[in-house]
Design an enzyme around this catalytic site. Structure first.
Site, PDB file in Angstrom:
ATOM      1  N   ASP A 181      51.872  39.743  33.649  1.00  0.00           N
ATOM      2  CA  ASP A 181      50.771  40.598  34.101  1.00  0.00           C
ATOM      3  C   ASP A 181      51.267  41.873  34.786  1.00  0.00           C
ATOM      4  OD1 ASP A 181      48.488  41.609  35.580  1.00  0.00           O
ATOM      5  OD2 ASP A 181      47.572  39.641  35.316  1.00  0.00           O
ATOM      6  N   SER A 196      46.213  44.556  32.965  1.00  0.00           N
ATOM      7  CA  SER A 196      45.588  43.245  32.857  1.00  0.00           C
ATOM      8  C   SER A 196      44.216  43.344  32.193  1.00  0.00           C
ATOM      9  CB  SER A 196      45.509  42.611  34.248  1.00  0.00           C
ATOM     10  OG  SER A 196      45.262  41.229  34.155  1.00  0.00           O
TER      11      SER A 196
END
Length: 296
Positions: free
Chosen positions: A185, A38
């Site tokens: 993510d 991320s």
């Protein structure tokens, strides 16, 4: 000293990494191989592109976070339509602005695909919801999707890893099956991939330091869950932390910098300059304390 580094996710809290990198430079510590999830993948990509700590600080200081929130134009005239996009497109924001920014800053250092980075020197973690598995890019690209890593854009890999569920529309990746994979993510399955450079049969080439952004209160006690929203937040948080917490608890913590972060929402794109400075200072303070005790 030359080390390898792993950076956890954390959304806008990743401003703390500026302080970490500044302190590394002050102590003459250079990063070689890097990996992240991320927001940690964004920082790792900048390092792999050979941005200096000063350049990274300048880039993130100039970044207008609010400009990265890019809902479809229709939502401006029909606000309720955002729920239709959430339902059918699986997210509120397109994420195109984030990817465009990544393309721009990486191309300044002549980085487009993984062929432009020394092999093994950047690893990015994503979550493939369609296949139900964690994927490391570029390592798994050919095995999982039949895609040659040398043709895969680094910006796309990082954008996928930073694709916070529901906030950003997920990316779709073609592969070995007729149906494209929905990729989100990487923090969903491994928010702090400290394991990523493990090679049990080989002695590490250099020291490894992991940097983990942590909530001050996260270990104090059980979460209070009174409604469905609380349950969703707890569910997502547990999924992000469970795998990595188990790994960390069974390994030596002496090579991990824990950076305490409090009072900053992960996707708060209206973060004030004062809040950014607090995050940077937290990164500096935590790294200084760590390096005083670290044996290398």
């Amino acid at each position: 000293m030359i080390i390898d580094g792993v950076f956890s996710g954390g959304g806008v809290k990743a401003f703390a990494y500026v302080g970490v990198l500044e302190t590394f430079k002050e102590h003459h510590i250079e990063l070689e191989r890097v990996a992240g999830t991320s927001a940690g993948a964004i920082i790792a990509a900048m390092i792999a592109a050979k941005y200096s700590s000063e350049e990274i600080k300048e880039l993130v200081s100039e970044l207008d976070l609010s400009a990265l929130a890019d809902p479809p134009l229709l939502t401006k005239f029909f606000p309720l339509s955002k729920w239709l996009f959430l339902y059918f497109q699986l997210g509120i924001n397109k994420g195109d602005k984030l990817e465009e920014w990544l393309i721009e800053i990486l191309e300044r250092k002549h980085i487009k695909t993984f062929s432009d980075i020394k092999e093994g020197y950047l690893k990015v973690v994503v979550s493939d919801l369609s296949l139900g598995k964690l994927v490391v890019i570029p390592d798994d690209l050919e095995r999982v999707y039949g895609i040659k890593p040398e043709y895969f854009p680094v910006s796309k890999a990082v954008r996928m890893s930073a694709g916070f569920p529901y906030f950003f529309m997920p990316k779709k990746v073609p592969g070995r099956y007729k149906q494209k994979s929905i990729v989100v993510d990487g923090g969903l399955l491994s928010n702090f991939p400290l394991w990523i450079f493990d090679q049990p049969s080989f002695k590490p080439l250099r020291p490894l330091i992991g940097v983990k952004l942590t909530e001050i209160t996260q270990e104090i006690g059980p979460r209070r869950i009174d409604n469905a929203i609380d349950m969703f937040q707890a569910l997502f948080s547990t999924m992000k932390q469970a795998h990595d917490s188990r790994y960390i608890s069974t390994n030596d913590k002496k090579n991990i910098i824990f950076v305490p972060i409090e009072g900053t929402a992960t996707m708060n794109f209206s973060l004030s300059e004062e809040a950014r400075d607090r995050l940077i200072l937290s990164g500096k303070d935590s790294t200084e304390k760590f390096l005083k005790k670290w044996q290398g």
